[in-house]
Scaffold this motif. Structure first.
Motif, PDB file in Angstrom:
ATOM      1  N   ILE A  14     -40.666  71.137  54.305  1.00 19.63           N
ATOM      2  CA  ILE A  14     -40.918  70.456  55.494  1.00 19.63           C
ATOM      3  C   ILE A  14     -40.087  71.366  56.688  1.00 19.63           C
ATOM      4  N   LEU A  15     -39.033  71.706  56.664  1.00 21.25           N
ATOM      5  CA  LEU A  15     -38.338  72.436  57.526  1.00 21.25           C
ATOM      6  C   LEU A  15     -38.982  73.646  57.699  1.00 21.25           C
ATOM      7  N   SER A  16     -39.474  74.312  56.637  1.00 19.50           N
ATOM      8  CA  SER A  16     -40.025  75.898  56.940  1.00 19.50           C
ATOM      9  C   SER A  16     -41.428  75.869  57.752  1.00 19.50           C
ATOM     10  N   ASN A  17     -42.177  74.648  57.560  1.00 25.68           N
ATOM     11  CA  ASN A  17     -43.443  74.817  58.282  1.00 25.68           C
ATOM     12  C   ASN A  17     -43.323  73.744  59.480  1.00 25.68           C
ATOM     13  N   SER A  18     -42.130  73.512  60.102  1.00 23.89           N
ATOM     14  CA  SER A  18     -41.968  72.670  61.346  1.00 23.89           C
ATOM     15  C   SER A  18     -42.320  73.670  62.501  1.00 23.89           C
ATOM     16  N   GLY A  19     -42.482  74.745  62.792  1.00 25.07           N
ATOM     17  CA  GLY A  19     -42.560  75.666  64.085  1.00 25.07           C
ATOM     18  C   GLY A  19     -42.597  77.026  64.019  1.00 25.07           C
ATOM     19  N   PHE A  20     -42.826  77.505  65.266  1.00 26.09           N
ATOM     20  CA  PHE A  20     -42.691  79.047  65.124  1.00 26.09           C
ATOM     21  C   PHE A  20     -41.243  79.821  64.962  1.00 26.09           C
ATOM     22  N   THR A  21     -40.970  80.850  64.484  1.00 28.09           N
ATOM     23  CA  THR A  21     -39.703  81.660  64.542  1.00 28.09           C
ATOM     24  C   THR A  21     -39.797  82.388  66.034  1.00 28.09           C
ATOM     25  N   LEU A  22     -38.543  82.792  66.555  1.00 30.06           N
ATOM     26  CA  LEU A  22     -38.388  83.412  67.669  1.00 30.06           C
ATOM     27  C   LEU A  22     -39.310  84.677  67.911  1.00 30.06           C
ATOM     28  N   ILE A  23     -39.199  85.194  66.822  1.00 28.15           N
ATOM     29  CA  ILE A  23     -40.222  86.485  66.801  1.00 28.15           C
ATOM     30  C   ILE A  23     -41.599  86.265  67.100  1.00 28.15           C
ATOM     31  N   GLU A  24     -42.156  85.304  66.391  1.00 31.64           N
ATOM     32  CA  GLU A  24     -43.632  84.835  66.619  1.00 31.64           C
ATOM     33  C   GLU A  24     -43.665  84.419  68.129  1.00 31.64           C
ATOM     34  N   LEU A  25     -42.772  83.726  68.654  1.00 33.56           N
ATOM     35  CA  LEU A  25     -43.082  83.434  70.032  1.00 33.56           C
ATOM     36  C   LEU A  25     -42.807  84.452  71.020  1.00 33.56           C
ATOM     37  N   LEU A  26     -41.998  85.379  70.773  1.00 36.45           N
ATOM     38  CA  LEU A  26     -41.924  86.802  71.642  1.00 36.45           C
ATOM     39  C   LEU A  26     -43.210  87.638  71.441  1.00 36.45           C
ATOM     40  N   ALA A  28     -46.199  86.524  70.791  1.00 39.97           N
ATOM     41  CA  ALA A  28     -47.372  85.557  71.273  1.00 39.97           C
ATOM     42  C   ALA A  28     -47.059  86.025  73.190  1.00 39.97           C
ATOM     43  N   MET A  29     -45.892  85.805  73.384  1.00 42.30           N
ATOM     44  CA  MET A  29     -45.686  86.004  75.014  1.00 42.30           C
ATOM     45  C   MET A  29     -45.971  87.359  75.561  1.00 42.30           C
ATOM     46  N   ALA A  30     -45.543  88.414  74.612  1.00 43.40           N
ATOM     47  CA  ALA A  30     -45.942  89.715  75.122  1.00 43.40           C
ATOM     48  C   ALA A  30     -47.449  89.694  75.064  1.00 43.40           C
ATOM     49  N   ILE A  31     -48.253  89.439  74.149  1.00 44.99           N
ATOM     50  CA  ILE A  31     -49.699  89.568  74.079  1.00 44.99           C
ATOM     51  C   ILE A  31     -50.090  88.755  75.276  1.00 44.99           C
ATOM     52  N   SER A  32     -49.863  87.704  75.395  1.00 48.35           N
ATOM     53  CA  SER A  32     -50.467  86.791  76.790  1.00 48.35           C
ATOM     54  C   SER A  32     -50.102  87.613  78.002  1.00 48.35           C
ATOM     55  N   SER A  33     -48.794  88.150  78.188  1.00 49.91           N
ATOM     56  CA  SER A  33     -48.406  88.904  79.377  1.00 49.91           C
ATOM     57  C   SER A  33     -49.457  90.047  79.483  1.00 49.91           C
ATOM     58  N   ILE A  34     -49.688  90.833  78.507  1.00 52.32           N
ATOM     59  CA  ILE A  34     -50.671  91.972  78.487  1.00 52.32           C
ATOM     60  C   ILE A  34     -51.961  91.419  79.043  1.00 52.32           C
ATOM     61  N   VAL A  35     -52.316  90.255  78.348  1.00 51.11           N
ATOM     62  CA  VAL A  35     -53.949  89.876  78.815  1.00 51.11           C
ATOM     63  C   VAL A  35     -53.851  89.297  80.146  1.00 51.11           C
ATOM     64  N   LEU A  36     -53.004  88.701  80.613  1.00 47.44           N
ATOM     65  CA  LEU A  36     -52.907  87.997  81.988  1.00 47.44           C
ATOM     66  C   LEU A  36     -52.714  89.142  83.044  1.00 47.44           C
ATOM     67  N   THR A  37     -51.834  90.381  82.864  1.00 48.16           N
ATOM     68  CA  THR A  37     -51.827  91.539  83.571  1.00 48.16           C
ATOM     69  C   THR A  37     -53.211  91.994  83.862  1.00 48.16           C
ATOM     70  N   GLY A  38     -54.040  92.202  82.690  1.00 47.42           N
ATOM     71  CA  GLY A  38     -55.220  92.757  82.788  1.00 47.42           C
ATOM     72  C   GLY A  38     -56.169  91.828  83.591  1.00 47.42           C
ATOM     73  N   LEU A  39     -56.092  90.463  83.512  1.00 44.79           N
ATOM     74  CA  LEU A  39     -56.911  89.775  84.237  1.00 44.79           C
ATOM     75  C   LEU A  39     -56.715  89.739  85.621  1.00 44.79           C
ATOM     76  N   ILE A  40     -55.308  89.844  85.991  1.00 43.12           N
ATOM     77  CA  ILE A  40     -55.000  89.667  87.314  1.00 43.12           C
ATOM     78  C   ILE A  40     -55.531  91.207  87.898  1.00 43.12           C
ATOM     79  N   SER A  41     -55.460  92.316  87.246  1.00 43.33           N
ATOM     80  CA  SER A  41     -55.994  93.317  87.847  1.00 43.33           C
ATOM     81  C   SER A  41     -57.131  93.457  88.072  1.00 43.33           C
ATOM     82  N   VAL A  42     -58.103  92.951  87.187  1.00 44.72           N
ATOM     83  CA  VAL A  42     -59.502  92.744  87.598  1.00 44.72           C
ATOM     84  C   VAL A  42     -59.778  91.792  88.602  1.00 44.72           C
TER      85      VAL A  42
END
Length: 189
Positions: A14-26, A28-42
């Motif tokens: 139960i504990l191992s399936n309960s959330g994301f690890t810190l690395i997974e969050l980082l 995801a945030m990096a990918i989101s930042s890249i996508v958002l930067t591209g959208l803002i540029s466009v």
């Protein structure tokens, strides 16, 4: 003891399936930042392009309207159906034109009947003046960077070439420049 081991495995599961690890969050945030930067540029590029094209269209429409009005009035220069009004050109400069036309066909040039018409450039404004009265001055077009009238004969012209350039602000991209030239044949000369 047996039930205790199964319970421990269940809690760990139960504990191992309960959330994301810190690395997974980082990641995801990096990918989101890249996508958002591209959208803002466009979006920024599209906004600039829209502002530039809007300025081009505005400049083109404004210069066309002003030249058509000038041409319409210049065509009637010298209108004197009875031959007693003394119609014709009074000013034929390269950036200033004034003429008389008996618009009401009464044989005289009457003040207040808009029968004396002048067009000239004042700074960046194209001004129309009626009846030699500064109170009637009307700005026909703003942002005019160049205006010239070319006459086939400065005494009694039969053709006037109008050349006008407009510079319309286009936001951060600077200005948009439009030039229009029109040859006007005078009907009454």
């Amino acid at each position: 003891m047996m039930p205790n081991t199964n319970r421990h495995k269940a809690e760990t599961s139960i504990l191992s399936n309960s959330g994301f690890t810190l690395i997974e969050l980082l990641v995801a945030m990096a990918i989101s930042s890249i996508v958002l930067t591209g959208l803002i540029s466009v979006y920024t590029n599209l906004s600039r392009s829209y502002a530039t094209e809007t300025s081009r269209v505005t400049a083109q429409q404004d210069i066309r309207s002003a030249i058509n009005l000038l041409a319409q009035d210049i065509r009637i220069a010298g209108l004197d159906p009875l031959g007693t009004a003394g119609g014709g050109f009074t000013v034929t400069d390269t950036d200033d034109i004034e003429f008389i036309a008996d618009r009401d066909y009464d044989g005289a040039i009457t003040s207040g009947n808009m029968e004396r018409i002048r067009y000239y450039l004042d700074g960046t404004e194209l001004i129309q003046r009626m009846d030699d009265d500064a109170d009637t001055d009307e700005v026909l077009l703003d942002n005019v960077s160049a205006l010239s009238f070319v006459y086939d004969d400065t005494t009694t012209p039969t053709t006037v070439v109008i050349d006008m350039t407009v510079e319309e602000p286009a936001g951060r991209t600077g200005t948009v420049t439009r030039t229009l030239t029109k040859r006007v044949k005078i009907r009454n000369q």
